[in-house]
Design a protein around this motif. Structure first.
Motif, PDB file in Angstrom:
ATOM      1  N   LEU A  98      -4.359   5.404   7.939  1.00 13.93           N
ATOM      2  CA  LEU A  98      -4.579   5.080   6.537  1.00 13.93           C
ATOM      3  C   LEU A  98      -5.896   5.681   6.068  1.00 13.93           C
ATOM      4  O   LEU A  98      -6.852   5.784   6.840  1.00 13.93           O
ATOM      5  CB  LEU A  98      -4.651   3.560   6.334  1.00 13.93           C
ATOM      6  CG  LEU A  98      -3.395   2.730   6.626  1.00 13.93           C
ATOM      7  CD1 LEU A  98      -3.741   1.254   6.564  1.00 13.93           C
ATOM      8  CD2 LEU A  98      -2.283   3.057   5.646  1.00 13.93           C
ATOM      9  N   SER A  99      -5.939   6.047   4.790  1.00 11.00           N
ATOM     10  CA  SER A  99      -7.196   6.486   4.192  1.00 11.00           C
ATOM     11  C   SER A  99      -7.970   5.250   3.735  1.00 11.00           C
ATOM     12  O   SER A  99      -7.424   4.141   3.670  1.00 11.00           O
ATOM     13  CB  SER A  99      -6.927   7.388   2.993  1.00 11.00           C
ATOM     14  OG  SER A  99      -6.316   6.646   1.938  1.00 11.00           O
ATOM     15  N   ALA A 100      -9.230   5.436   3.392  1.00 12.20           N
ATOM     16  CA  ALA A 100     -10.041   4.322   2.896  1.00 12.20           C
ATOM     17  C   ALA A 100      -9.433   3.738   1.624  1.00 12.20           C
ATOM     18  O   ALA A 100      -9.412   2.515   1.434  1.00 12.20           O
ATOM     19  CB  ALA A 100     -11.472   4.792   2.643  1.00 12.20           C
ATOM     20  N   ASN A 101      -8.915   4.612   0.743  1.00 10.75           N
ATOM     21  CA  ASN A 101      -8.283   4.130  -0.492  1.00 10.75           C
ATOM     22  C   ASN A 101      -7.071   3.258  -0.196  1.00 10.75           C
ATOM     23  O   ASN A 101      -6.848   2.225  -0.835  1.00 10.75           O
ATOM     24  CB  ASN A 101      -7.869   5.305  -1.377  1.00 10.75           C
ATOM     25  CG  ASN A 101      -9.037   5.909  -2.135  1.00 10.75           C
ATOM     26  OD1 ASN A 101     -10.042   5.240  -2.357  1.00 10.75           O
ATOM     27  ND2 ASN A 101      -8.918   7.177  -2.510  1.00 10.75           N
ATOM     28  N   GLU A 102      -6.258   3.686   0.774  1.00 13.54           N
ATOM     29  CA  GLU A 102      -5.046   2.930   1.120  1.00 13.54           C
ATOM     30  C   GLU A 102      -5.401   1.570   1.717  1.00 13.54           C
ATOM     31  O   GLU A 102      -4.746   0.567   1.421  1.00 13.54           O
ATOM     32  CB  GLU A 102      -4.189   3.739   2.090  1.00 13.54           C
ATOM     33  CG  GLU A 102      -3.552   4.957   1.442  1.00 13.54           C
ATOM     34  CD  GLU A 102      -2.909   5.896   2.446  1.00 13.54           C
ATOM     35  OE1 GLU A 102      -1.911   6.558   2.087  1.00 13.54           O
ATOM     36  OE2 GLU A 102      -3.402   5.974   3.607  1.00 13.54           O
ATOM     37  N   VAL A 103      -6.437   1.533   2.554  1.00 11.30           N
ATOM     38  CA  VAL A 103      -6.877   0.257   3.127  1.00 11.30           C
ATOM     39  C   VAL A 103      -7.378  -0.658   2.018  1.00 11.30           C
ATOM     40  O   VAL A 103      -7.056  -1.852   1.973  1.00 11.30           O
ATOM     41  CB  VAL A 103      -7.980   0.470   4.190  1.00 11.30           C
ATOM     42  CG1 VAL A 103      -8.530  -0.871   4.668  1.00 11.30           C
ATOM     43  CG2 VAL A 103      -7.444   1.282   5.367  1.00 11.30           C
ATOM     44  N   ALA A 104      -8.179  -0.106   1.097  1.00  9.33           N
ATOM     45  CA  ALA A 104      -8.723  -0.897  -0.010  1.00  9.33           C
ATOM     46  C   ALA A 104      -7.597  -1.475  -0.867  1.00  9.33           C
ATOM     47  O   ALA A 104      -7.654  -2.640  -1.294  1.00  9.33           O
ATOM     48  CB  ALA A 104      -9.658  -0.038  -0.854  1.00  9.33           C
ATOM     49  N   GLU A 105      -6.563  -0.671  -1.132  1.00  6.12           N
ATOM     50  CA  GLU A 105      -5.437  -1.140  -1.942  1.00  6.12           C
ATOM     51  C   GLU A 105      -4.673  -2.251  -1.238  1.00  6.12           C
ATOM     52  O   GLU A 105      -4.266  -3.236  -1.857  1.00  6.12           O
ATOM     53  CB  GLU A 105      -4.491   0.035  -2.248  1.00  6.12           C
ATOM     54  CG  GLU A 105      -5.058   1.037  -3.240  1.00  6.12           C
ATOM     55  CD  GLU A 105      -4.163   2.249  -3.419  1.00  6.12           C
ATOM     56  OE1 GLU A 105      -3.037   2.242  -2.867  1.00  6.12           O
ATOM     57  OE2 GLU A 105      -4.583   3.206  -4.093  1.00  6.12           O
ATOM     58  N   GLN A 106      -4.456  -2.098   0.063  1.00  2.86           N
ATOM     59  CA  GLN A 106      -3.681  -3.098   0.806  1.00  2.86           C
ATOM     60  C   GLN A 106      -4.416  -4.436   0.895  1.00  2.86           C
ATOM     61  O   GLN A 106      -3.798  -5.495   0.810  1.00  2.86           O
ATOM     62  CB  GLN A 106      -3.366  -2.595   2.217  1.00  2.86           C
ATOM     63  CG  GLN A 106      -2.293  -1.530   2.264  1.00  2.86           C
ATOM     64  CD  GLN A 106      -1.654  -1.424   3.635  1.00  2.86           C
ATOM     65  OE1 GLN A 106      -1.608  -2.382   4.384  1.00  2.86           O
ATOM     66  NE2 GLN A 106      -1.146  -0.245   3.966  1.00  2.86           N
ATOM     67  N   LEU A 107      -5.742  -4.372   1.069  1.00  2.07           N
ATOM     68  CA  LEU A 107      -6.506  -5.603   1.295  1.00  2.07           C
ATOM     69  C   LEU A 107      -7.162  -6.150   0.031  1.00  2.07           C
ATOM     70  O   LEU A 107      -7.622  -7.291   0.020  1.00  2.07           O
ATOM     71  CB  LEU A 107      -7.583  -5.354   2.364  1.00  2.07           C
ATOM     72  CG  LEU A 107      -7.068  -4.977   3.753  1.00  2.07           C
ATOM     73  CD1 LEU A 107      -8.248  -4.709   4.680  1.00  2.07           C
ATOM     74  CD2 LEU A 107      -6.184  -6.074   4.330  1.00  2.07           C
ATOM     75  N   GLY A 108      -7.240  -5.327  -1.020  1.00  2.04           N
ATOM     76  CA  GLY A 108      -7.898  -5.774  -2.242  1.00  2.04           C
ATOM     77  C   GLY A 108      -9.414  -5.781  -2.144  1.00  2.04           C
ATOM     78  O   GLY A 108     -10.079  -6.494  -2.892  1.00  2.04           O
TER      79      GLY A 108
END
Length: 200
Positions: A98-108
């Motif tokens: 996962l990219s940092a953006n994808e992690v941020a989106e998944q976890l909020g």
């Protein structure tokens, strides 16, 4: 990550007792008088553990119980990661790469928070980073779980280091307590004595 997926609290976890017949791990102690060497062995003990050129003996008579650990608590204690760091680590392990953006989106979480912890997790050896080419051009950094055997080793070593520091602190407290009581035989141990260790 929902509250339903979060780890159970210490109060909710079952207590467990060391079972020398479980085969999951073994605790050995030195039999030489005056030696307090105790070791934890995970996996095969071949050749057998030794101390002072003598074979150590398996501990068979432990009566104390401890709270059953979970992976979040182990990572928290061994690596000093707060909840956000644990969430990010477990998200990448379960869903990566996962990219940092994808992690941020998944976890909020805020992207800057995610990036900071991802870099920390890479430094700790719990995650690895690589670059992927985008279809539209350019590259993006993605994060993966490291090899499971390597993660197992890094986690065990991290936990043992934490446990060793905890044991050393307990030993220091006991020696300091003994020294205080010898110098003040007619006084009770004041509460402020223990507060000095909480501040360290």
């Amino acid at each position: 990550m929902s509250d339903q997926n979060s780890a159970r609290s210490n109060d909710e976890r079952d207590e467990v007792q060391y079972d020398p017949n479980s085969g999951r791990y073994d605790i050995y102690e030195c039999t030489v008088s005056g030696c307090d060497n105790v070791v934890l062995v995970v996996g095969s003990d071949d050749p057998p553990m030794s101390c002072h050129d003598q074979l150590m003996e398996r501990v068979m008579d432990v009566e104390m119980s401890v709270n059953s650990p979970d992976v979040r608590q182990v990572l928290l204690q061994a690596f000093g990661l707060p909840k956000a760091g644990l969430d990010i680590c477990l998200c990448v392990i379960g869903e990566g790469p996962l990219s940092a953006n994808e992690v941020a989106e998944q976890l909020g979480y805020d992207r800057s928070t995610v990036t900071r912890y991802l870099n920390k997790l890479v430094e700790l050896g719990l995650l690895r980073r690589s670059e992927l080419n985008r279809e539209g051009g350019g590259v993006v950094k993605v994060y993966h779980s490291i090899d499971l055997e390597r993660m197992r080793r890094e986690t065990l070593i991290g936990f043992y280091a934490w446990a060793g520091e905890a044991a050393a602190l307990i030993e220091e407290a006991n020696l300091t307590k003994q020294d205080y009581l010898e110098k003040n035989p007619d006084q009770e141990l004041p509460d402020v004595f223990w507060e000095s260790f909480l501040d360290e």
